[in-house]
Design an enzyme around this catalytic site. Structure first.
Site, PDB file in Angstrom:
ATOM      1  N   CYS A  43       0.834  -1.195   0.000  1.00 29.55           N
ATOM      2  CA  CYS A  43       0.000   0.000   0.000  1.00 29.55           C
ATOM      3  C   CYS A  43       0.873   1.251   0.000  1.00 29.55           C
ATOM      4  O   CYS A  43       1.991   1.246   0.500  1.00 29.55           O
ATOM      5  CB  CYS A  43      -0.964   0.063   1.180  1.00 29.55           C
ATOM      6  SG  CYS A  43      -2.150  -1.282   1.240  1.00 29.55           S
ATOM      7  N   ARG A  89       5.909  -0.544  -4.377  1.00 28.46           N
ATOM      8  CA  ARG A  89       5.488  -1.214  -3.150  1.00 28.46           C
ATOM      9  C   ARG A  89       4.512  -2.353  -3.426  1.00 28.46           C
ATOM     10  O   ARG A  89       4.264  -3.183  -2.558  1.00 28.46           O
ATOM     11  CB  ARG A  89       4.838  -0.202  -2.197  1.00 28.46           C
ATOM     12  CG  ARG A  89       5.776   0.913  -1.780  1.00 28.46           C
ATOM     13  CD  ARG A  89       5.035   2.024  -1.068  1.00 28.46           C
ATOM     14  NE  ARG A  89       4.592   1.616   0.252  1.00 28.46           N
ATOM     15  CZ  ARG A  89       5.294   1.794   1.367  1.00 28.46           C
ATOM     16  NH1 ARG A  89       6.483   2.374   1.314  1.00 28.46           N
ATOM     17  NH2 ARG A  89       4.817   1.423   2.538  1.00 28.46           N
ATOM     18  N   TRP A 125      -2.967  -2.742  -1.700  1.00 31.49           N
ATOM     19  CA  TRP A 125      -2.638  -4.155  -1.827  1.00 31.49           C
ATOM     20  C   TRP A 125      -3.658  -4.898  -0.964  1.00 31.49           C
ATOM     21  O   TRP A 125      -3.696  -4.720   0.247  1.00 31.49           O
ATOM     22  CB  TRP A 125      -1.208  -4.422  -1.344  1.00 31.49           C
ATOM     23  CG  TRP A 125      -0.675  -5.771  -1.670  1.00 31.49           C
ATOM     24  CD1 TRP A 125      -0.043  -6.157  -2.806  1.00 31.49           C
ATOM     25  CD2 TRP A 125      -0.679  -6.927  -0.814  1.00 31.49           C
ATOM     26  NE1 TRP A 125       0.347  -7.477  -2.726  1.00 31.49           N
ATOM     27  CE2 TRP A 125      -0.039  -7.974  -1.519  1.00 31.49           C
ATOM     28  CE3 TRP A 125      -1.164  -7.186   0.471  1.00 31.49           C
ATOM     29  CZ2 TRP A 125       0.135  -9.245  -0.984  1.00 31.49           C
ATOM     30  CZ3 TRP A 125      -1.000  -8.455   1.006  1.00 31.49           C
ATOM     31  CH2 TRP A 125      -0.363  -9.466   0.276  1.00 31.49           C
ATOM     32  N   ASN A 177      -2.771   2.126   5.214  1.00 32.34           N
ATOM     33  CA  ASN A 177      -1.839   1.030   4.958  1.00 32.34           C
ATOM     34  C   ASN A 177      -1.748   0.204   6.229  1.00 32.34           C
ATOM     35  O   ASN A 177      -1.482   0.737   7.301  1.00 32.34           O
ATOM     36  CB  ASN A 177      -0.456   1.593   4.586  1.00 32.34           C
ATOM     37  CG  ASN A 177       0.595   0.502   4.462  1.00 32.34           C
ATOM     38  OD1 ASN A 177       0.272  -0.662   4.289  1.00 32.34           O
ATOM     39  ND2 ASN A 177       1.861   0.886   4.552  1.00 32.34           N
ATOM     40  N   GLU A 206      17.407 -18.996  -3.221  1.00 33.02           N
ATOM     41  CA  GLU A 206      17.121 -17.671  -3.778  1.00 33.02           C
ATOM     42  C   GLU A 206      16.760 -17.769  -5.257  1.00 33.02           C
ATOM     43  O   GLU A 206      15.857 -17.084  -5.731  1.00 33.02           O
ATOM     44  CB  GLU A 206      18.340 -16.760  -3.569  1.00 33.02           C
ATOM     45  CG  GLU A 206      18.286 -15.436  -4.302  1.00 33.02           C
ATOM     46  CD  GLU A 206      17.136 -14.536  -3.900  1.00 33.02           C
ATOM     47  OE1 GLU A 206      16.957 -13.486  -4.549  1.00 33.02           O
ATOM     48  OE2 GLU A 206      16.392 -14.857  -2.941  1.00 33.02           O
ATOM     49  N   LYS A 232      13.218 -16.478  -6.816  1.00 31.75           N
ATOM     50  CA  LYS A 232      13.114 -15.512  -7.908  1.00 31.75           C
ATOM     51  C   LYS A 232      12.231 -16.054  -9.032  1.00 31.75           C
ATOM     52  O   LYS A 232      11.406 -15.341  -9.591  1.00 31.75           O
ATOM     53  CB  LYS A 232      14.502 -15.178  -8.461  1.00 31.75           C
ATOM     54  CG  LYS A 232      15.296 -14.222  -7.624  1.00 31.75           C
ATOM     55  CD  LYS A 232      14.722 -12.823  -7.704  1.00 31.75           C
ATOM     56  CE  LYS A 232      15.145 -12.015  -6.503  1.00 31.75           C
ATOM     57  NZ  LYS A 232      14.511 -12.392  -5.241  1.00 31.75           N
ATOM     58  N   GLU A 279       8.599 -15.997  -7.944  1.00 28.75           N
ATOM     59  CA  GLU A 279       8.054 -14.647  -7.786  1.00 28.75           C
ATOM     60  C   GLU A 279       7.608 -14.036  -9.108  1.00 28.75           C
ATOM     61  O   GLU A 279       6.534 -13.428  -9.179  1.00 28.75           O
ATOM     62  CB  GLU A 279       9.113 -13.728  -7.159  1.00 28.75           C
ATOM     63  CG  GLU A 279       9.341 -13.938  -5.678  1.00 28.75           C
ATOM     64  CD  GLU A 279      10.413 -13.006  -5.153  1.00 28.75           C
ATOM     65  OE1 GLU A 279      10.171 -12.386  -4.096  1.00 28.75           O
ATOM     66  OE2 GLU A 279      11.480 -12.885  -5.777  1.00 28.75           O
ATOM     67  N   HIS A 283      17.035 -38.005  -0.270  1.00 25.51           N
ATOM     68  CA  HIS A 283      16.145 -38.149   0.879  1.00 25.51           C
ATOM     69  C   HIS A 283      14.715 -37.735   0.559  1.00 25.51           C
ATOM     70  O   HIS A 283      13.962 -37.353   1.456  1.00 25.51           O
ATOM     71  CB  HIS A 283      16.697 -37.350   2.065  1.00 25.51           C
ATOM     72  CG  HIS A 283      18.034 -37.817   2.531  1.00 25.51           C
ATOM     73  ND1 HIS A 283      18.201 -38.919   3.336  1.00 25.51           N
ATOM     74  CD2 HIS A 283      19.280 -37.356   2.257  1.00 25.51           C
ATOM     75  CE1 HIS A 283      19.491 -39.102   3.566  1.00 25.51           C
ATOM     76  NE2 HIS A 283      20.167 -38.171   2.913  1.00 25.51           N
ATOM     77  N   LYS A 285       6.341  -4.843  -2.379  1.00 30.17           N
ATOM     78  CA  LYS A 285       7.768  -4.622  -2.154  1.00 30.17           C
ATOM     79  C   LYS A 285       8.109  -4.664  -0.677  1.00 30.17           C
ATOM     80  O   LYS A 285       9.072  -5.287  -0.268  1.00 30.17           O
ATOM     81  CB  LYS A 285       8.176  -3.267  -2.756  1.00 30.17           C
ATOM     82  CG  LYS A 285       9.669  -2.970  -2.651  1.00 30.17           C
ATOM     83  CD  LYS A 285      10.476  -3.920  -3.494  1.00 30.17           C
ATOM     84  CE  LYS A 285      11.958  -3.655  -3.422  1.00 30.17           C
ATOM     85  NZ  LYS A 285      12.731  -4.702  -4.117  1.00 30.17           N
TER      86      LYS A 285
END
Length: 607
Positions: free
Chosen positions: A2, A27, A74, A98, A479, A483, A486, A502, A602
C-alpha cells in the site's frame, strides 16, 4: 505494501497525487484512488488494476481541489475491487490506510448494531465510521481522531481529511511507516520519502504511535499519549526525478545491471584498501564480547542471512542461529546474555522483522541491522547500523539490495573474526582483496546475459523446476527458486544437493529442469555426484559453474552457464547474477509482469 500520499497545496493537487502514486508503485498494489476536498465537497476517483486505469478515469472525469489524498491498495480485507479501493468516504470523513486493523470485526459489529451501513469489505471503512461517529457526537476532527486511535489494534498508517476542514490533513502510524514533508505554503504526507521527493526534500519521520495534524501553515506532531512532540526535520537527499528504467525493458533488468556499481559503492564504506582492513561504523559495544549471533530476516533477506551464517561460523567461529522473522517470536527463542541479534531488511520497515527486533531488544540482545534505508524504523532502533548503498529498488523481486546485503554481511563477518582474534592481518588483507574483486566478477557474470537469455525458452514451459547447491550455494539455490516463483509463477524449489536422495529425487523426470549451482572447489565433486544422480533418472540439468567445472561435468547437461573463476568468499555475489537473469528471462518469455508480479508487495508492512 500500500502507498499513501496527501497534499495540502496552493494549486490543483490531483496530477501531483497521481505522480506520487507512480513513485509508490514499487510497493505493490492491485487498485488505486484519489480524493480531493473542494468547495465543501469530497470528490473521488478509483480504479482496479494499474495506475493507467486511474489516469484514464481522471482524464475523463477530472478532479478539482487544492487538498487531497491518494492511495495504492494491496488487498488484505476484501477483494481488489473498486468498492474496496481507497480512499473511503463516510459522512464528512475521507480516509486512506496502509496496514491491518486486527480488531476490525468486533468494531464493525458494534457499528452495525448502531445502524451504520458499510459499502466495502475493508477494515479501513471501520476506522472512517469510528471517526465519523465521534464527529457526529460533537468532537472536532483532531479530537475525533485522537479518540479513535487507541481503539485500533494492529498495524496502520492513516491519512484522514474532512469535508468541513479542507486545510487539515491528519496522519497516524503504528507499525507502518509515515513521513511528513515540509513545503512553502504547502505541506505533505507520504508513505516514504520517495513519494514526496519532487514536493519536498525537508521531511520528518513519524515515530511509533505518533499522529500528526497538518495544515498549510503548521505541522503539529503528537505521541501516542497525545503529548506534543518534536521530530527532527532532515534532508531526504532523494532525487526529485522519477526513477526511470533508462534503456532497460524493466526495472528488474536495470537493477540487475546496477549491481557491480552499487556493490562497489557499498564495499567502499566498509573496506580500507590502503590499510587492508575491514571497518564498521562506530558502535558503543564490544564486538569481541559477542558470544552468539541470531540472524533474523524474511524472504530474500533471509537467504542473505543464511549465507552469512556460513561466513560467521567459518571465519569468526561464533555460533549462529537463523530464523525466519515471522516465526521468531512465536517459538519463544532462548536468547543468551551477550548475544547479538542481527536483522536484515531492504526497507527497514518489514513488519515481522521489526517485531522480532523489538522482541530481541526486550530480551536484552544487542541489535545490529543491515538495511537499505538508513532513516527506517529498524535503522533508528539499532545499536549498530550497517547500511547498504543499493539506492531505490523499484522491482518487487529484490536483486541489487540482496547482493549489497551480502557485501555488508561478508565485511561484518571479517570484522567480527578480527575482533574475536580468529583472523590475523594477512588473512584480513586477503579478505579485503577478494571482496574488492566482487564488482568485477559480477560484471563478468553479466557478460553471460545473452547466453542465459537463450536458455530461458528451455525453462519457460516447465511447471516445476529444482535448484541444487551445497554450502553457501545452497541458499543461492533457494534464492534462485524464489526468484523464479516470484516473477514467472513457475513452481520451483531449492534443495541442498545432498538431500536429493532423501525424497526430492522422486520428482525427477524429463519435464523437470534442474538448475545446479556448482563452482569448482572443495564441494564441487560432491555436488556433481548429486547432479549425475539426477541425470541418470532423465533429469535435464542446467549447470552454472566456471570453465573448470563445466569441462569436468558439463557434457551431458541440457545447457551450461559459464561463470568467472572466483574465490569462494565472493561466489555468492557473483552467482546471484545468473540466477537473477535466468528468472528474469524466463518471466519475459512467459509474458508476466516482471516488476510488479501478482499478489506481491515490495515492503510487507503487515504480519
Amino acid at each position: 505494501m500500500c502507498g499513501i500520499i496527501g497534499i495540502l497545496g496552493q494549486s490543483a493537487v490531483a496530477g501531483r497525487l497521481l505522480d506520487g502514486l507512480r513513485r509508490l508503485e514499487y510497493r505493490g498494489y492491485d487498485s488505486a484512488g484519489i480524493a480531493t476536498v473542494h468547495d465543501g465537497v469530497i470528490e473521488r476517483r478509483r480504479a482496479e488494476g494499474k495506475l493507467n486505469n486511474l489516469a484514464e478515469r481522471l482524464a475523463a472525469e477530472p478532479l478539482a481541489g487544492n487538498s487531497g489524498i491518494a492511495h495504492t491498495r494491496w488487498a488484505t480485507h476484501g477483494a481488489p475491487t473498486e468498492d474496496n479501493a481507497h480512499p473511503h468516504i463516510v459522512d464528512d470523513v475521507v480516509i486512506v490506510h496502509n496496514g491491518i486493523i486486527e480488531n476490525f470485526k468486533p468494531l464493525r459489529d458494534e457499528l452495525i448494531a448502531e445502524g451504520r451501513e458499510f459499502l466495502s469489505q475493508t477494515d479501513t471503512e471501520v476506522v472512517a465510521h469510528l471517526i465519523a461517529r465521534e464527529l457526529a457526537r460533537g468532537l472536532p476532527p483532531r479530537d475525533a481522531v485522537a479518540a479513535v486511535l487507541p481503539r485500533l489494534h494492529g498495524a496502520f498508517a492513516l491519512g484522514v481529511m474532512f469535508r468541513s476542514e479542507p486545510d487539515l490533513l491528519i496522519g497516524a502510524r503504528l507499525g507502518a511507516p509515515l513521513t511528513v514533508g515540509y513545503g512553502e505554503g504547502e505541506n505533505y504526507l507520504g508513505s516514504d520519502a520517495i513519494a514526496l521527493a519532487p514536493l519536498s526534500q525537508r521531511i520528518a519521520y513519524l515515530e511509533e504511535g505518533d499522529w500528526v495534524a497538518i495544515t498549510r501553515a503548521r505541522v503539529e506532531i503528537f505521541d501516542r499519549d497525545n503529548r506534543p512532540v518534536t521530530r527532527p526535520i532532515v534532508e531526504s537527499g532523494i532525487s526529485g526525478q522519477l526513477v526511470e528504467k533508462g534503456n532497460h525493458r524493466h526495472f528488474m533488468q536495470k537493477e540487475i545491471y546496477e549491481q557491480p556499481v552499487v556493490v562497489a559503492q557499498t564495499l567502499r564504506s566498509y573496506l580500507r584498501r590502503l590499510e587492508n582492513k575491514v571497518a564498521l561504523p562506530d558502535m558503543d559495544f564490544d564486538l569481541a564480547g559477542v558470544k552468539r549471533v541470531t540472524i533474523v530476516a524474511c524472504g530474500t533477506s533471509f537467504y542473505a542471512g543464511m549465507v552469512a551464517k556460513y561466513w560467521f561460523e567459518q571465519f569468526a567461529r561464533v555460533p549462529v542461529d537463523l530464523d525466519v522473522a515471522s516465526e521468531f517470536r512465536y517459538r519463544q527463542p532462548v536468547l543468551e546474555p551477550g548475544g547479538l541479534a542481527l536483522f536484515v531488511s531492504q526497507s527497514g520497515e518489514t513488519a515481522d522483522t521489526l517485531a522480532a527486533l523489538r522482541h530481541a531488544r526486550a530480551e536484552g540482545q544487542t541489535i545490529a541491522v543491515v538495511v537499505n534505508v538508513p532513516t527506517s524504523s529498524m535503522a533508528r532502533e539499532a545499536d549498530l547500523l550497517l547500511p547498504t548503498h543499493a539506492g531505490p529498488e523499484i522491482g518487487v523481486a529484490s536483486t541489487k539490495a540482496f547482493t549489497c546485503q551480502l557485501a555488508v554481511l561478508a565485511a561484518f563477518a571479517a570484522n567480527l573474526a578480527r575482533a574475536k582474534g580468529r583472523m590475523d592481518a594477512d588473512e584480513e588483507k586477503e579478505i579485503v582483496a577478494q571482496l574488492a574483486e566482487a564488482p568485477a566478477a559480477m560484471n563478468a557474470a553479466l557478460a553471460r546475459d545473452e547466453a542465459i537469455e537463450a536458455i530461458a525458452p528451455l525453462i519457460a514451459p516447465a511447471r516445476d523446476v529444482l535448484y541444487l547447491g551445497r554450502g553457501p550455494d545452497y541458499p543461492m539455490a533457494l534464492e534462485g527458486a524464489l526468484k523464479l516463483k516470484e516473477i514467472s509463477y513457475i513452481h520451483a524449489e531449492g534443495y541442498a544437493a545432498g538431500e536429493m536422495k532423501h525424497g526430492p529425487i522422486a520428482l525427477i523426470d524429463d519435464a523437470v529442469p534442474v538448475i545446479v549451482i556448482a563452482p569448482s572447489g572443495p564441494l564441487f565433486d560432491k555436488t556433481v555426484s548429486n547432479m549425475q544422480e539426477v541425470q541418470a533418472r532423465g533429469g535435464k540439468v542446467v549447470l552454472i559453474s566456471d570453465a573448470e567445472g563445466i569441462a569436468a561435468a558439463g557434457d551431458k547437461c541440457l545447457a551450461t552457464i559459464e561463470m568467472p573463476c572466483v574465490h569462494p568468499l565472493i561466489a555468492p555475489l557473483a552467482y546471484a547474477v545468473p540466477v537473477q537473469l535466468l528468472a528474469y528471462h524466463v518471466a519475459v518469455a512467459k509474458g508476466t509482469d516482471v516488476d510488479q508480479p501478482r499478489n506481491l508487495a515490495k515492503s510487507v508492512t503487515v504480519e
